[in-house]
Design a protein around this motif. Structure first.
Motif, mmCIF file in Angstrom:
data_model
loop_
_atom_site.group_PDB
_atom_site.id
_atom_site.type_symbol
_atom_site.label_atom_id
_atom_site.label_comp_id
_atom_site.label_asym_id
_atom_site.label_seq_id
_atom_site.Cartn_x
_atom_site.Cartn_y
_atom_site.Cartn_z
ATOM 1 N N ARG A 1 0.853 -1.197 0.000
ATOM 2 C CA ARG A 1 0.000 0.000 0.000
ATOM 3 C C ARG A 1 0.883 1.239 0.000
ATOM 4 N N PRO A 2 1.381 1.635 -1.182
ATOM 5 C CA PRO A 2 2.274 2.789 -1.233
ATOM 6 C C PRO A 2 1.568 4.072 -0.785
ATOM 7 N N ASP A 3 2.320 4.945 -0.164
ATOM 8 C CA ASP A 3 1.821 6.241 0.275
ATOM 9 C C ASP A 3 1.851 7.185 -0.930
ATOM 10 N N ASP A 4 0.685 7.417 -1.515
ATOM 11 C CA ASP A 4 0.609 8.234 -2.731
ATOM 12 C C ASP A 4 1.085 9.664 -2.506
ATOM 13 N N THR A 5 0.812 10.203 -1.332
ATOM 14 C CA THR A 5 1.254 11.565 -1.034
ATOM 15 C C THR A 5 2.768 11.644 -0.996
ATOM 16 N N GLU A 6 3.383 10.676 -0.333
ATOM 17 C CA GLU A 6 4.847 10.647 -0.242
ATOM 18 C C GLU A 6 5.466 10.378 -1.612
ATOM 19 N N LEU A 7 4.879 9.483 -2.391
ATOM 20 C CA LEU A 7 5.378 9.227 -3.745
ATOM 21 C C LEU A 7 5.341 10.500 -4.576
ATOM 22 N N SER A 8 4.248 11.211 -4.504
ATOM 23 C CA SER A 8 4.099 12.445 -5.259
ATOM 24 C C SER A 8 5.145 13.470 -4.826
ATOM 25 N N ARG A 9 5.350 13.614 -3.522
ATOM 26 C CA ARG A 9 6.334 14.568 -3.011
ATOM 27 C C ARG A 9 7.738 14.224 -3.504
ATOM 28 N N MET A 10 8.072 12.935 -3.458
ATOM 29 C CA MET A 10 9.406 12.510 -3.901
ATOM 30 C C MET A 10 9.584 12.722 -5.399
ATOM 31 N N LYS A 11 8.553 12.456 -6.176
ATOM 32 C CA LYS A 11 8.640 12.637 -7.626
ATOM 33 C C LYS A 11 8.824 14.107 -7.989
ATOM 34 N N VAL A 12 8.134 14.981 -7.273
ATOM 35 C CA VAL A 12 8.291 16.426 -7.518
ATOM 36 C C VAL A 12 9.714 16.855 -7.184
ATOM 37 N N GLU A 13 10.242 16.376 -6.063
ATOM 38 C CA GLU A 13 11.609 16.710 -5.661
ATOM 39 C C GLU A 13 12.612 16.162 -6.676
ATOM 40 N N LYS A 14 12.391 14.954 -7.163
ATOM 41 C CA LYS A 14 13.279 14.349 -8.159
ATOM 42 C C LYS A 14 13.287 15.190 -9.443
ATOM 43 N N LEU A 15 12.118 15.643 -9.857
ATOM 44 C CA LEU A 15 12.019 16.484 -11.048
ATOM 45 C C LEU A 15 12.729 17.819 -10.821
ATOM 46 N N ARG A 16 12.570 18.392 -9.626
ATOM 47 C CA ARG A 16 13.229 19.655 -9.319
ATOM 48 C C ARG A 16 14.754 19.497 -9.399
ATOM 49 N N LEU A 17 15.258 18.384 -8.877
ATOM 50 C CA LEU A 17 16.699 18.121 -8.948
ATOM 51 C C LEU A 17 17.168 17.971 -10.391
#
Length: 55
Positions: free
Chosen positions: A29-45
């Motif tokens: 049961r992945p945490d969709d909020t945390e996944l989204s936050r990490m993906k945004v940060e990855k894109l920013r990097l």
């Protein structure tokens, strides 16, 4: 910090986030909020690395 070492640090953080995203995505049961936050940060990097490469 010179440009190369800064880029290397960003690449390391990007790779670390990629691993964390993959691990979270494999959970039952992945945490969709945390996944989204990490993906945004990855894109920013990624965008910051591209911007630095062009300067």
């Amino acid at each position: 910090m010179n440009l190369k070492s800064h880029l290397d640090a960003l690449k390391g953080r990007h790779a670390n986030l990629e691993s964390k995203i993959a691990a979270e995505d494999r959970r039952p049961r992945p945490d969709d909020t945390e996944l989204s936050r990490m993906k945004v940060e990855k894109l920013r990097l990624k965008e910051e690395m591209e911007r630095l490469k062009m300067s």
